[in-house]
Enzyme design. Sequence first.
Site, PDB file in Angstrom:
ATOM      1  N   GLY A  38      -0.981   3.999  -5.033  1.00  0.00           N
ATOM      2  CA  GLY A  38      -0.829   2.702  -5.685  1.00  0.00           C
ATOM      3  C   GLY A  38       0.309   2.662  -6.686  1.00  0.00           C
ATOM      4  N   LEU A  40       0.822  -1.212   0.000  1.00  0.00           N
ATOM      5  CA  LEU A  40       0.000   0.000   0.000  1.00  0.00           C
ATOM      6  C   LEU A  40       0.853   1.257   0.000  1.00  0.00           C
ATOM      7  CD1 LEU A  40      -2.570  -1.003   2.796  1.00  0.00           C
ATOM      8  CD2 LEU A  40      -2.985  -1.029   0.330  1.00  0.00           C
ATOM      9  N   CYS A  41       0.400   2.265  -0.737  1.00  0.00           N
ATOM     10  CA  CYS A  41       0.967   3.607  -0.643  1.00  0.00           C
ATOM     11  C   CYS A  41      -0.177   4.592  -0.850  1.00  0.00           C
ATOM     12  CB  CYS A  41       2.095   3.827  -1.651  1.00  0.00           C
ATOM     13  SG  CYS A  41       1.551   3.877  -3.363  1.00  0.00           S
ATOM     14  N   ALA A  42       0.131   5.858  -1.095  1.00  0.00           N
ATOM     15  CA  ALA A  42      -0.930   6.858  -1.202  1.00  0.00           C
ATOM     16  C   ALA A  42      -1.782   6.676  -2.447  1.00  0.00           C
ATOM     17  CB  ALA A  42      -0.327   8.261  -1.190  1.00  0.00           C
ATOM     18  N   TYR A  57      -3.803   3.329  -0.244  1.00  0.00           N
ATOM     19  CA  TYR A  57      -4.277   3.150   1.123  1.00  0.00           C
ATOM     20  C   TYR A  57      -5.739   3.583   1.219  1.00  0.00           C
ATOM     21  CZ  TYR A  57      -4.267   2.937   6.181  1.00  0.00           C
ATOM     22  OH  TYR A  57      -4.551   2.582   7.487  1.00  0.00           O
TER      23      TYR A  57
END
Length: 555
Positions: free
Chosen positions: A462, A458-460, A490
Amino acid sequence: MEKLIKMVETLKPMFEKVSNNIYLRAIRDGFVSCIPVILFSSLFILVACVPEIFDYKWPESISSVLWQAYNYSMGMLGILMVATIAKSLTDSINTKMPKLRQINDVSVMIVSIICLLLLAVAPVEGGISTEFMGTKGLLSAFVVAFTVPNIYKFFVKRNITIKLPDEVPHYIAQTFADLIPLSVAVLVYWIFGIVFKETTGMMFGAWVLEVFKPLFVAADGYIGVAIIYGAMAMFWFMGIHGPSIVEPAVTAIYIANIEANLQIVSNGGHAVNILTHPTSYFVATIGGTGATLMFCAMCAFIAKSKQLRAVGRASIIPVTFAVNEPILFGAPIVLNPVLFFPFILAPIFNVWIFKFFVDTLGMNSFTYILPWTTPAPIGLIIGTGFAKLAFVLAPLLLLVDAVLYYPFFRVYDAQLVEKEKAGIETEEETVTEAVENVGAPAVAAAELPQEEKRVLVLCASGATSSMLAKAITKGAEERHAPVESIAMAYGQHKDIITDFDLVVLAPQMASMYDELKTDCEAKGVKSATTSGREYVGLTRDPEKALDFALALMAH
């Protein structure tokens, strides 16, 4: 400079709390959910309008069909976002509610749509006005999406509900459980909407737009854009994903401005609104936050330091597509005092120059939205409708960024060269060491799992997370390991956590790890986060990335 960096670091905990604000996150998550709709509608507008730039006009029958696709997608954005924002906020509230007393997010979404219609949509002869169902209704959508989940929370938390006999099936009982908060929310907005219109003579949706119009204008000025894009860069310099904090506060302005610009150009006018999503994607953040494309190119092609040359060459392709975490953490730029000033100033100067071209030279601002991963010069030219001055502006911005970064790049490159000559460990060596010692024992090929394992990164947005997910997948393919990995933004993971054996959080979202860990532990799923340097190292080595994931799942 060292004092400045220490001062910035002392502010980091406060800004991490801001980034964890559930209301800002709800706006961000709601917008992320609606991005496919926005891009879909923009595609039809590009097809409908771009030919006119080259003096070709579609027949009226074809043009009306193309605009119909836009009107029933982007034209309904307010309705869509009130539902998605309300759901995201409900999910966040539910994490702190008793497990056996959760708010029904589907019911909240439905009621939020009803309340928005009551608040912002006026009846007209033969139906209702659609004016505030789209971008003009976003501010009203925020108000509704923030309040309806809290109305539900009040009743659900106190178990104020219609109680039925135990023999009644659960799905029927749930319907009646939602009836009281549903009724209260709808009644509140019905009465408020009537009273407000009788008192002011305006629908709330139109009124709130007028109230915030001065803010829209101020944000679009030279000082406003400097604060917005300078803040994004400042947050990222501290290692916090800046756009996830700043953009939720200006999303309504972004979307309203792009819609207004399109209407102005369609009517033969001059599009002057500066603050839009494409401005962020293709002007302020050329090569990612901090406008790092030219710095990365310098590292790749003219650096004398082994570290910068290796990091630059490994990062140049993702940075071209605005994924710049490899250079942010690999150079590193984050908390690097030498690169502080160009990292903050380059986005500001870029937007100021763009505003000068629009306000003074008469170039149209952005009228079309393209995917944020479109290379910036291409996105700038297409997004402004192939404006002639855009062909001048695109190379000019690259030149300005190069001039801003060059002296600081030379200083930092020279520092690293001296370290390398003296045999002092550099960041590149530190990255390698970090990968070799990820905090868990490496898993040998003979210890590969027998059953299929799934890893979620997960990140801000994708994008950064996809780099590690692809590395894990590639490592699994090379070792014939039954491991699959995918990436998401996320917030998109909440309903599917149990589909995975491990969830890994990218370093720029580390402030969200406590929440993620709580969610994962409640559902028996392993979770982890990494440092920036470790993450970059893992993305470069598929075998080590696989070992990293397997070691975490084995503990």
